[in-house]
Write a protein that holds these residues in place. Structure first.
Motif, PDB file in Angstrom:
ATOM      1  N   THR A   1      32.294  52.186  23.744  1.00  0.00           N
ATOM      2  CA  THR A   1      31.934  52.512  25.122  1.00  0.00           C
ATOM      3  C   THR A   1      31.612  51.226  25.873  1.00  0.00           C
ATOM      4  OG1 THR A   1      29.628  52.810  24.459  1.00  0.00           O
ATOM      5  CG2 THR A   1      31.004  54.787  24.542  1.00  0.00           C
TER       6      THR A   1
ATOM      7  N   THR B   1      39.877  54.073  28.736  1.00  0.00           N
ATOM      8  CA  THR B   1      40.116  55.055  29.761  1.00  0.00           C
ATOM      9  C   THR B   1      38.771  55.528  30.288  1.00  0.00           C
ATOM     10  OG1 THR B   1      41.369  57.050  30.293  1.00  0.00           O
ATOM     11  CG2 THR B   1      40.181  57.052  28.204  1.00  0.00           C
ATOM     12  N   LEU B   2      38.761  56.117  31.474  1.00  0.00           N
ATOM     13  CA  LEU B   2      37.501  56.528  32.072  1.00  0.00           C
ATOM     14  C   LEU B   2      36.785  57.537  31.201  1.00  0.00           C
ATOM     15  CD1 LEU B   2      38.029  56.986  35.914  1.00  0.00           C
ATOM     16  CD2 LEU B   2      36.943  55.091  34.703  1.00  0.00           C
ATOM     17  N   ALA B   3      35.493  57.347  31.061  1.00  0.00           N
ATOM     18  CA  ALA B   3      34.677  58.330  30.349  1.00  0.00           C
ATOM     19  C   ALA B   3      34.572  59.574  31.211  1.00  0.00           C
ATOM     20  CB  ALA B   3      33.292  57.751  30.076  1.00  0.00           C
ATOM     21  N   THR B   4      34.704  60.728  30.598  1.00  0.00           N
ATOM     22  CA  THR B   4      34.574  61.970  31.361  1.00  0.00           C
ATOM     23  C   THR B   4      33.098  62.282  31.537  1.00  0.00           C
ATOM     24  OG1 THR B   4      34.825  63.162  29.299  1.00  0.00           O
ATOM     25  CG2 THR B   4      36.774  62.956  30.692  1.00  0.00           C
ATOM     26  N   GLU B   5      32.758  62.738  32.724  1.00  0.00           N
ATOM     27  CA  GLU B   5      31.363  63.056  32.995  1.00  0.00           C
ATOM     28  C   GLU B   5      30.919  64.236  32.136  1.00  0.00           C
ATOM     29  OE1 GLU B   5      29.532  61.211  34.948  1.00  0.00           O
ATOM     30  OE2 GLU B   5      31.223  59.955  35.513  1.00  0.00           O
ATOM     31  N   ALA B   6      29.710  64.156  31.663  1.00  0.00           N
ATOM     32  CA  ALA B   6      29.185  65.216  30.806  1.00  0.00           C
ATOM     33  C   ALA B   6      28.844  66.438  31.674  1.00  0.00           C
ATOM     34  CB  ALA B   6      27.946  64.753  30.075  1.00  0.00           C
TER      35      ALA B   6
ATOM     36  N   ILE C   1      44.392  56.390  34.355  1.00  0.00           N
ATOM     37  CA  ILE C   1      43.399  56.554  35.413  1.00  0.00           C
ATOM     38  C   ILE C   1      44.027  56.365  36.783  1.00  0.00           C
ATOM     39  CG2 ILE C   1      41.534  55.708  33.945  1.00  0.00           C
ATOM     40  CD1 ILE C   1      41.671  53.118  35.643  1.00  0.00           C
TER      41      ILE C   1
ATOM     42  N   VAL D   1      33.594  53.610  30.621  1.00  0.00           N
ATOM     43  CA  VAL D   1      34.890  53.783  29.974  1.00  0.00           C
ATOM     44  C   VAL D   1      34.691  53.982  28.469  1.00  0.00           C
ATOM     45  CG1 VAL D   1      36.314  52.554  31.661  1.00  0.00           C
ATOM     46  CG2 VAL D   1      35.131  51.256  29.881  1.00  0.00           C
TER      47      VAL D   1
END
Ligand SMILES: [Zn+2]
Length: 132
Positions: A58, A127-132, A99, A110
């Motif tokens: 991360t 790649t972009l981290a997905t929002e929790a 992205i 990311v």
């Protein structure tokens, strides 16, 4: 894209990518972490206690640029070159994949993905981290 063949110093780093493990070099004397691998710790100058720490995979986007004209003709454009600050501290020069590019990605979280290379190694990309 053909990354340079791993030299002796970077060999453990590249070998780990075959198992899709991302490492950073870590100084056992002072705890400093660095990338790319070097012969000495850039913090304390120590050479004896350099080892490896696995990364969580991360980080955040420190800066980026969109390449519209590739230096390698076979490479599809555009692509995104980014400096990602790993959660462990060091900066990794990498690519962002999958992205939509706009200025909002600056500072965005990311996560590590892997791009396979023909020789069995893998290139760390993000790649972009997905929002929790
Ligand atoms: Zn050190």
């Amino acid at each position: 894209m053909n990354p340079p063949p791993g030299d002796a110093l970077a060999a453990p780093w590249w070998d780990a990518t075959r198992e899709r493990r991302l490492l950073v070099q870590t100084c056992g004397a002072c705890g400093h972490r660095q990338h790319h691998p070097r012969l000495l710790c850039t913090n304390c100058g120590g050479t004896d206690a350099l080892g490896w720490t696995p990364c969580a995979g991360t980080g955040t986007v420190d800066s980026f640029t969109v390449v519209h004209r590739s230096p390698e003709p076979e490479r599809q454009v555009p692509y995104v070159v980014a400096r990602v600050r790993l959660t462990e501290g060091p900066i990794l020069l990498t690519n962002l994949v999958g992205i939509e590019v706009d200025d909002s990605i600056l500072g965005a979280g990311v996560v590590l993905a892997w791009s396979p290379l023909p020789d069995g190694r893998n290139l760390p990309v993000f790649t972009l981290a997905t929002e929790a």
